[in-house]
Write a protein that holds these residues in place. Structure first.
Motif, mmCIF file in Angstrom:
data_model
loop_
_atom_site.group_PDB
_atom_site.id
_atom_site.type_symbol
_atom_site.label_atom_id
_atom_site.label_comp_id
_atom_site.label_asym_id
_atom_site.label_seq_id
_atom_site.Cartn_x
_atom_site.Cartn_y
_atom_site.Cartn_z
ATOM 1 N N LEU A 23 9.766 16.252 -18.253
ATOM 2 C CA LEU A 23 9.093 16.696 -18.499
ATOM 3 C C LEU A 23 9.417 18.551 -17.331
ATOM 4 O O LEU A 23 9.677 19.959 -18.271
ATOM 5 N N LEU A 24 9.495 17.844 -15.876
ATOM 6 C CA LEU A 24 8.843 19.177 -15.744
ATOM 7 C C LEU A 24 10.843 19.630 -15.070
ATOM 8 O O LEU A 24 10.411 20.819 -15.237
ATOM 9 N N ALA A 25 12.153 18.815 -15.607
ATOM 10 C CA ALA A 25 12.518 19.136 -15.552
ATOM 11 C C ALA A 25 13.561 20.095 -16.007
ATOM 12 O O ALA A 25 14.637 21.214 -16.317
ATOM 13 N N LYS A 26 13.216 19.793 -17.070
ATOM 14 C CA LYS A 26 13.217 21.188 -18.064
ATOM 15 C C LYS A 26 12.297 22.292 -18.188
ATOM 16 O O LYS A 26 12.227 23.633 -19.071
ATOM 17 N N SER A 27 11.438 22.828 -17.226
ATOM 18 C CA SER A 27 11.031 23.800 -17.132
ATOM 19 C C SER A 27 9.666 24.153 -18.176
ATOM 20 O O SER A 27 8.975 25.127 -17.876
ATOM 21 N N TRP A 28 9.188 22.986 -18.138
ATOM 22 C CA TRP A 28 7.936 22.638 -18.696
ATOM 23 C C TRP A 28 6.853 22.742 -17.453
ATOM 24 O O TRP A 28 6.848 22.446 -16.909
ATOM 25 N N ASN A 29 5.994 23.414 -18.202
ATOM 26 C CA ASN A 29 4.421 22.980 -16.966
ATOM 27 C C ASN A 29 3.497 21.721 -17.834
ATOM 28 O O ASN A 29 3.416 21.766 -18.881
ATOM 29 N N SER A 231 12.538 17.557 -27.026
ATOM 30 C CA SER A 231 12.800 18.444 -26.410
ATOM 31 C C SER A 231 13.693 19.208 -27.835
ATOM 32 O O SER A 231 14.449 20.177 -27.425
ATOM 33 N N ARG A 232 13.331 18.036 -28.746
ATOM 34 C CA ARG A 232 13.951 18.907 -30.743
ATOM 35 C C ARG A 232 13.090 19.368 -31.554
ATOM 36 O O ARG A 232 11.891 19.018 -31.446
ATOM 37 N N GLU A 246 22.524 1.698 -27.279
ATOM 38 C CA GLU A 246 22.984 2.876 -28.246
ATOM 39 C C GLU A 246 22.761 3.898 -26.815
ATOM 40 O O GLU A 246 21.298 3.786 -27.033
ATOM 41 N N GLY A 247 23.286 4.999 -26.608
ATOM 42 C CA GLY A 247 22.369 6.090 -26.299
ATOM 43 C C GLY A 247 21.545 6.181 -26.549
ATOM 44 O O GLY A 247 21.118 6.467 -27.548
ATOM 45 N N ILE A 248 20.269 7.032 -25.560
ATOM 46 C CA ILE A 248 18.740 7.795 -26.188
ATOM 47 C C ILE A 248 19.543 8.694 -26.852
ATOM 48 O O ILE A 248 18.981 8.270 -27.688
ATOM 49 N N GLU A 249 20.400 9.681 -26.793
ATOM 50 C CA GLU A 249 20.812 10.768 -27.135
ATOM 51 C C GLU A 249 21.323 10.563 -28.279
ATOM 52 O O GLU A 249 20.687 11.500 -30.000
ATOM 53 N N GLU A 250 22.204 9.937 -28.660
ATOM 54 C CA GLU A 250 22.976 9.201 -29.573
ATOM 55 C C GLU A 250 21.878 8.870 -30.542
ATOM 56 O O GLU A 250 21.806 8.616 -31.935
#
Length: 276
Positions: A23-29, A231-232, A246-250
């Motif tokens: 979550l930090l990598a998304k620039s979230w605090n 994220s969605r 199955e891939g996570i995003e898929e």
């Protein structure tokens, strides 16, 4: 755009420790809530070279005996998202399991859902936390779930299923009250329900949505799926989770396109009629 703020309850849990840097990598605090102040430095270190910021708040969930107590923390943090990654972990016996996994969880759910600025609540539950038998379970799945819920973890089951149903009912009532018809505007109650947890590294492949009640899943994969769901703006409902192919995003995109919600098979009239 303002920075997304996350209140992460149970911040020193193994899943939470995987989830925090994602979550930090998304620039979230993130404000990470822990009971033991000795864990502060370990959690703070997760923010090294990350674009988001992390703060640690020392506060015991054992003390959250009212909605007002939870609201005080929400007032302090003012989050957009609340993540429940906490749990008594079997420490303190059935009474503490009820106090944390049911009572405190329900108070945080009620406080978060009542707060217009909170748009998402993600609960980490477990795959057998349900009173009904879904149509896609085999007899072996049903027997395994019953064994866990009645013989191995009865106090945990009683607490978690109460919290899960409370979240579903509270979110339903909020969306009805707000008249939110557009999925992207609805309050997102996300219930992530992993199977038996392992500490194996995630290979990024899962089974998400319609699964059996038996099987393992990496804690790291749980965190990665949680980050993808958060994220969605179009996720919500109950998502069972196991290791898979199955891939996570898929997998997340497929569940959204199918309008999947694993709460199917439960007594929705009873759940949505709950006093929340």
């Amino acid at each position: 755009m303002s920075t997304t703020k996350v209140l992460l309850l149970g911040g020193h849990g193994k899943i939470a420790l995987h989830l925090t840097p994602l979550l930090l990598a998304k620039s979230w605090n993130i404000t990470s809530v822990v009971r033991n102040p000795d864990h502060e430095s370990e959690i703070t270190a997760l923010g090294t070279n990350r674009s988001g910021n992390i703060d640690v708040l020392v506060n015991s969930l054992d003390d959250v005996t009212s909605v007002d107590r939870a609201t005080q923390i929400l007032d302090k943090v003012n989050p957009d998202i609340v993540v429940w990654a906490a749990g008594a972990g079997g420490k303190g016996g059935p009474s503490r399991t009820k106090a944390v996994d049911e009572v405190a969880a329900k108070h945080y759910i009620s406080a978060a859902v009542a707060r217009p600025s909170v748009k998402k609540f993600l609960m980490i539950s477990y795959i057998a936390s349900r009173r009904g038998r879904p149509a896609w379970w085999t007899d072996e799945d049903a027997a395994a779930a019953e064994n866990v819920n009645t013989k191995i973890l009865p106090a945990y089951f009683a607490a978690k299923v109460e919290a899960d149903e409370h979240l579903a009912a509270a979110a339903q009532k909020r969306n009805e009250r707000d008249g939110n018809q557009n999925q992207s505007q609805r309050f997102q109650a996300i219930n992530l329900r992993p199977g038996s947890l392992t500490d194996e590294p995630s290979d990024g492949r899962v089974r998400l949505g319609k699964t059996g009640a038996r099987g393992d899943v990496s804690r790291e994969s749980v965190a990665r799926v949680a980050a993808a769901l958060l994220s969605r703006d179009d996720t919500g409902g109950w998502y069972d989770l196991l290791d898979g192919e199955e891939g996570i995003e898929e997998a997340v995109a497929r569940c959204v396109s199918e309008e999947w919600d694993g709460i199917q098979g439960e007594d929705l009239d009873r759940i949505y009629a709950r006093d929340v």
